[in-house]
Design an enzyme around this catalytic site. Structure first.
Site, PDB file in Angstrom:
ATOM      1  N   GLY A 115       7.608  -8.130   5.556  1.00  0.00           N
ATOM      2  CA  GLY A 115       6.597  -7.108   5.326  1.00  0.00           C
ATOM      3  C   GLY A 115       5.452  -7.489   4.425  1.00  0.00           C
ATOM      4  O   GLY A 115       4.329  -7.031   4.616  1.00  0.00           O
ATOM      5  N   ASP A 136       9.851   1.646  -2.481  1.00  0.00           N
ATOM      6  CA  ASP A 136      10.318   2.912  -1.932  1.00  0.00           C
ATOM      7  C   ASP A 136      11.449   3.424  -2.834  1.00  0.00           C
ATOM      8  O   ASP A 136      11.194   4.016  -3.875  1.00  0.00           O
ATOM      9  CB  ASP A 136      10.774   2.663  -0.491  1.00  0.00           C
ATOM     10  CG  ASP A 136      11.018   3.917   0.312  1.00  0.00           C
ATOM     11  OD1 ASP A 136      11.075   5.012  -0.268  1.00  0.00           O
ATOM     12  OD2 ASP A 136      11.186   3.810   1.535  1.00  0.00           O
ATOM     13  N   GLY A 142      13.395   1.511  -4.506  1.00  0.00           N
ATOM     14  CA  GLY A 142      13.474   0.575  -5.625  1.00  0.00           C
ATOM     15  C   GLY A 142      14.659  -0.365  -5.556  1.00  0.00           C
ATOM     16  O   GLY A 142      14.753  -1.319  -6.320  1.00  0.00           O
ATOM     17  N   ASP A 171       6.222  -2.207   9.212  1.00  0.00           N
ATOM     18  CA  ASP A 171       6.543  -2.046  10.625  1.00  0.00           C
ATOM     19  C   ASP A 171       7.444  -0.855  10.884  1.00  0.00           C
ATOM     20  O   ASP A 171       8.016  -0.261   9.976  1.00  0.00           O
ATOM     21  CB  ASP A 171       7.250  -3.300  11.143  1.00  0.00           C
ATOM     22  CG  ASP A 171       8.697  -3.375  10.650  1.00  0.00           C
ATOM     23  OD1 ASP A 171       9.607  -3.392  11.502  1.00  0.00           O
ATOM     24  OD2 ASP A 171       8.921  -3.406   9.427  1.00  0.00           O
TER      25      ASP A 171
END
Length: 186
Positions: free
Chosen positions: A46, A105, A107, A161
């Site tokens: 990502g 997000d 963590g 994604d």
């Protein structure tokens, strides 16, 4: 692909501008520490786009390595304990390390990788994320550098994604709700 977005959250221009600012902030931070060289660890897949663009904005000597982590049990639900699938190859003992990820997000992924990297005894370890998602943190990790704070929405684009699609969008957008369930192409 852009037609699959409910709306654009961060434009290509805003990403480009913020990355220039982050590069300057990171350069300044490390120079104030008295160093001209860092080791950058990129969490794949990502953060590849973000890391590549950010590296070009950091005015320091930089070594680069990648770490691969499995963080999702399916396409939308994070696992409780992220698994290191491929570890770093560089010797980071005594080095100034910058860990780059696409999104913070819950963590859990960043916390897990920070713990693993600290075992290699870097001199310093800082984290940089492109996106810091509000309202999802399950652990106390906060990034040292963050591009954007975003709402708790399912986002794609610029490396992020859904089922390995949408990474190549140049913006970051909220995927239409009807496409957040596994579509026919999964």
């Amino acid at each position: 692909m852009q037609n699959d977005l409910a709306r654009i959250l961060v434009s290509e221009e805003d990403i480009r501008s913020r990355i220039q600012e982050l590069g300057a902030d990171i350069t300044r931070t490390y120079r104030e520490m008295g160093t001209e060289e860092i080791v950058v660890i990129c969490i794949t897949n990502g953060s590849i786009m973000f890391a590549a663009d950010l590296l070009r904005q950091i005015n320091l000597y930089a070594q680069l390595d990648c770490i691969r982590v499995c963080s999702y049990q399916d396409d939308v639900n994070p696992v409780s304990e992220p698994e290191i699938v491929d570890n770093i190859r560089l010797d980071i003992a005594g080095q100034h390390v910058l860990l780059i990820d696409d999104i913070l997000d819950t963590g859990r992924t960043l916390e897990r990788i920070v713990h693993v990297l600290n075992d290699f005894a870097p001199q310093t370890l800082r984290t940089c994320v492109l996106l810091d998602k509000e309202g999802r943190r399950e652990v106390g990790h906060e990034p040292d550098f963050a591009g954007f704070t975003i709402p708790n929405e399912f986002v794609v684009g610029y490396g992020l994604d859904f089922a390995e699609r949408y990474r190549n969008l140049s913006c970051i957008g909220i995927l239409k709700p009807e496409l957040q369930n596994p579509p026919e192409w999964c």
